[in-house]
Design an enzyme around this catalytic site. Structure first.
Site, mmCIF file in Angstrom:
data_model
loop_
_atom_site.group_PDB
_atom_site.id
_atom_site.type_symbol
_atom_site.label_atom_id
_atom_site.label_comp_id
_atom_site.label_asym_id
_atom_site.label_seq_id
_atom_site.Cartn_x
_atom_site.Cartn_y
_atom_site.Cartn_z
ATOM 1 N N THR A 60 28.149 11.736 20.107
ATOM 2 C CA THR A 60 26.856 12.354 20.416
ATOM 3 C C THR A 60 26.774 13.730 19.761
ATOM 4 O O THR A 60 27.580 14.050 18.883
ATOM 5 C CB THR A 60 26.641 12.399 21.951
ATOM 6 O OG1 THR A 60 25.317 12.864 22.219
ATOM 7 C CG2 THR A 60 27.638 13.298 22.673
ATOM 8 N N ASN A 61 25.810 14.542 20.145
ATOM 9 C CA ASN A 61 25.679 15.882 19.577
ATOM 10 C C ASN A 61 25.259 16.859 20.681
ATOM 11 O O ASN A 61 25.086 16.456 21.832
ATOM 12 C CB ASN A 61 24.684 15.879 18.412
ATOM 13 C CG ASN A 61 23.342 15.339 18.850
ATOM 14 O OD1 ASN A 61 22.663 15.932 19.676
ATOM 15 N ND2 ASN A 61 22.960 14.169 18.311
ATOM 16 N N HIS A 62 25.070 18.123 20.320
ATOM 17 C CA HIS A 62 24.837 19.154 21.347
ATOM 18 C C HIS A 62 23.370 19.329 21.728
ATOM 19 O O HIS A 62 23.029 20.266 22.442
ATOM 20 C CB HIS A 62 25.378 20.504 20.862
ATOM 21 C CG HIS A 62 26.860 20.508 20.682
ATOM 22 N ND1 HIS A 62 27.724 20.236 21.701
ATOM 23 C CD2 HIS A 62 27.626 20.732 19.580
ATOM 24 C CE1 HIS A 62 28.962 20.293 21.265
ATOM 25 N NE2 HIS A 62 28.935 20.581 19.967
#
Ligand code: CTP
Length: 413
Positions: free
Chosen positions: A216-218
């Protein structure tokens, strides 16, 4: 630090806030505070019974303006007071409203300052009932509410929960945040995007590796949620498609929760027919594992090698079919960049054939993922480059939506 909570939709708008006799009256102090902090000029009218629970001074202290009671109804300005209060008001909200006042309003009884003002207004009326469950369910109350709904009065709540009597049931006044959301919807309903449909994507997607892990990412979704709210404030019908996030849903949006890029693609393609605008703020994963393990990958088996494959570029998919009947004419993309911001964003604008690109610098600590502020540069098809100073994500959303409004106007010519 940016501490301005002003909301353009509410700024300098005169809002009438009526309060009747209920223990929920204390919650109206929070509503008055939210409205005032948003820039509204709040004129509070308390019924005699409301004054038993809270005082005019409470509200005067919050709004910085005079709060009115029935004593004013019989004062020397009485003959014009209700007309003066009603004149130029943008919205009248009565929260909490008792069964008694609901009955009065439904029959046009005007024997208090609060009820006489309700007859004098020309603006929308919103009511948030609060009473014991038995009183709310009573045929008389239900018939009175039905009559008010027929007259376009917006009824918010009541909510289920613990009541003042100690019993559980439907009768609690809705939370101030929810009432505020409905007030915002009413104020925005005739805005420049009235009758327009807008789809917004927000947050990061998650690509599962096994039942417990994901790539995933932030992305927090804050910028996308702010865009959805800004579109609502301008009167649009909004669908918000979002990756996993804990953010509150803006009142009035249709929210679709997704997890993977593939699910987001499906939700976008299903939502955009008959839509005017797509705002693609989501941080979509670019790669996903070729295989998802159905069992948890065990540490004892050594470090696994992850083979990745590309996901579909959702934006490119949409703009490829741009001329399809009913598909959005305005497509806005976001570019999260860590270097050569304008150059990379310009290449995305051209490659993905977008109407506008909002490029943000993700290297600064006060911009990009997770924070409430952003540093963005807007690039348009005409070669225009507009660099905004450090702004709240709410402000950025407002600027983007104003650009959308003018692009739609240009489109009509
Ligand atoms: N986007 C998309 N589908 C993807 C990846 C991105 O629709 N699979 C959209 C994003 O929502 C955003 C825009 O494309 O509006 C640009 O996303 P960004 O991650 O900045 O760029 P990429 O196209 O992924 O290119 P790169 O990662 O190489 O910068």
């Amino acid at each position: 630090m940016i501490t301005n909570h002003t909301i353009p939709l509410l700024e300098n708008k005169r809002i009438l806030l009526g309060i009747t006799g209920s223990i929920a009256a204390y919650k109206s102090a929070e509503l008055a505070s939210r409205l005032t902090q948003s820039g509204a000029l709040v004129d509070v009218i308390l019924s005699q019974a409301a004054c038993e629970f809270v005082s005019a001074l409470t509200f005067q202290s919050i709004t910085g303006r005079r709060a009115y009671t029935d004593e004013d109804l019989w004062g020397h300005e009485a003959h014009i007071l209700h007309v003066g209060l009603a004149d130029g008001a943008a919205l009248y909200a009565i929260a909490p409203i008792s069964a008694n006042t609901i009955a009065k309003l439904s029959h046009g009884i005007a024997d208090t300052l609060l009820t006489v003002t309700a007859l004098a207004i020309r603006c929308p009326l919103l009511i948030a009932p609060a009473m014991d469950a038995g009183m709310f369910e009573h045929e008389a109350t239900q018939a009175n509410l039905a009559l008010l709904r027929e007259r376009q009065v917006t009824v918010v709540g009541p909510a289920p929960g613990r009541l003042a009597s100690g019993q559980m049931g439907i009768g609690r006044m809705s939370e101030p945040k929810e009432i505020f959301g409905h007030m915002r919807l009413l104020l925005g309903q005739s805005g420049p995007l009235a009758g327009r449909k807008v789809v917004v994507t927000a947050g990061g997607t998650q690509e599962p590796i096994d039942p417990v892990r994901a790539i995933t990412n932030h992305s927090s979704g804050k910028q996308g949620f702010a865009l959805a709210q800004a579109a609502l404030d301008r009167g649009a019908e909004v669908t918000l498609i979002c990756g996993p996030t804990a953010l509150d849903t803006p009142t009035g949006v249709s929210r679709l929760d997704v997890c993977t890029a593939e699910e987001m693609e499906k939700a976008v393609l299903e939502s955009i027919p008959e839509t005017d605008v797509l705002l693609m703020a989501a941080a979509v994963a670019d790669f996903r594992p070729v295989q998802i393990s159905s069992q948890k990958v065990k540490r004892g088996k050594g470090v696994p090698e992850l083979k990745l494959e590309p996901t579909v570029d959702i934006l490119a998919q949409v703009t490829k079919q741009r001329n399809k009947k009913g598909w959005p004419r305005i497509v806005v993309g976001f570019a999260a960049e860590s270097e050569n911001l304008v150059e990379h964003a310009r290449s995305k604008l051209n490659k993905k054939d977008l109407s506008l690109v909002v490029a943000n610098d993700i290297t600064a600590s006060d911009s990009g993922f997770g924070v409430d502020t952003n540093r963005v540069t807007l690039l348009d098809q005409g070669g225009g480059v507009e660099k905004l100073p450090l702004s709240s994500k709410t402000h950025v959303a407002g600027v983007v939506l104003d650009r959308v409004v003018s692009m739609l106007r240009g489109d009509q010519k």
